[in-house]
Motif scaffolding. Structure first.
Motif, mmCIF file in Angstrom:
data_model
loop_
_atom_site.group_PDB
_atom_site.id
_atom_site.type_symbol
_atom_site.label_atom_id
_atom_site.label_comp_id
_atom_site.label_asym_id
_atom_site.label_seq_id
_atom_site.Cartn_x
_atom_site.Cartn_y
_atom_site.Cartn_z
ATOM 1 N N UNK A 156 39.711 27.932 12.827
ATOM 2 C CA UNK A 156 40.316 29.189 12.379
ATOM 3 C C UNK A 156 40.669 30.112 13.552
ATOM 4 N N UNK A 157 39.851 30.138 14.605
ATOM 5 C CA UNK A 157 40.166 31.011 15.751
ATOM 6 C C UNK A 157 41.495 30.630 16.393
ATOM 7 N N UNK A 158 41.702 29.335 16.634
ATOM 8 C CA UNK A 158 42.960 28.874 17.234
ATOM 9 C C UNK A 158 44.112 29.079 16.260
ATOM 10 N N UNK A 159 43.901 28.768 14.999
ATOM 11 C CA UNK A 159 44.930 28.947 13.976
ATOM 12 C C UNK A 159 45.365 30.412 13.924
ATOM 13 N N UNK A 160 44.405 31.306 13.932
ATOM 14 C CA UNK A 160 44.709 32.742 13.867
ATOM 15 C C UNK A 160 45.528 33.175 15.086
ATOM 16 N N UNK A 161 45.156 32.679 16.267
ATOM 17 C CA UNK A 161 45.880 33.006 17.501
ATOM 18 C C UNK A 161 47.346 32.565 17.393
ATOM 19 N N UNK A 204 59.464 40.169 23.265
ATOM 20 C CA UNK A 204 58.773 41.033 22.315
ATOM 21 C C UNK A 204 57.291 40.711 22.403
ATOM 22 N N UNK A 205 56.460 41.742 22.311
ATOM 23 C CA UNK A 205 55.016 41.547 22.363
ATOM 24 C C UNK A 205 54.500 41.255 20.960
ATOM 25 N N UNK A 206 53.748 40.178 20.837
ATOM 26 C CA UNK A 206 53.235 39.746 19.540
ATOM 27 C C UNK A 206 51.893 40.406 19.245
ATOM 28 N N UNK A 207 51.471 40.299 17.994
ATOM 29 C CA UNK A 207 50.166 40.803 17.585
ATOM 30 C C UNK A 207 49.062 40.051 18.328
ATOM 31 N N UNK A 208 49.310 38.808 18.706
ATOM 32 C CA UNK A 208 48.344 38.002 19.460
ATOM 33 C C UNK A 208 48.111 38.606 20.839
ATOM 34 N N UNK A 209 49.085 39.366 21.354
ATOM 35 C CA UNK A 209 48.902 40.051 22.623
ATOM 36 C C UNK A 209 49.808 39.594 23.748
#
Length: 137
Positions: free
Chosen positions: A61-66, A88-93
């Motif tokens: 889940x951690x990798x999937x979420x990233x 563009x900057x993503x929510x992932x950072x």
């Protein structure tokens, strides 16, 4: 007007994405007021990944979420806005590269359908799953 998740569910071509978003616990976020811009890979885009990758990610889940957060940009960025950007900057950072010199590409993915309006943002359909540099499959 439906939100991002409901729009993706009703489209019929994002079942893998919707399953992944739900498994990663991001559905509530993408149903919130936002606004968000989602570069949404189709089921065909997910099928391009190596065999077993999606199943493995659903267990990690951690990798999937990233990976999923790498497909989301805060704010509503329409096609008219996207073509003026180089990144563009993503929510992932981290940033995605945008190239509008011949159609629109986000990293190595081509936008095949821009500007699907939703209650809380916009969806741009892409033909390839985006992977942040921090993730290797």
């Amino acid at each position: 007007m439906p939100d991002i998740v409901d729009t993706a569910m009703s489209a019929g071509t994002f079942s893998t994405l919707v399953t992944a978003v739900t498994a990663a616990g991001l559905a509530d976020t993408l149903k919130s007021p936002g606004p968000f811009t989602v570069f949404a890979p189709t089921d065909d885009a997910f099928s391009k990944l190596p065999s077993g990758t999606v199943e493995a990610l659903l267990q990690d889940i951690l990798t999937l979420r990233k990976i999923l957060e790498y497909h989301v940009v805060s704010g509503k960025v329409t096609a008219a806005d996207v073509v003026k950007l180089s990144q563009a900057t993503t929510v992932e950072g981290s940033d995605v590269k945008i190239d509008a010199s011949n159609g629109v590409k986000v990293n190595d993915a081509t936008v095949v359908q821009p500007d699907i309006e939703t209650e809380n943002g916009v969806i741009h359909v892409i033909d390839t799953v985006l992977l942040p540099a921090s993730v290797s499959l």
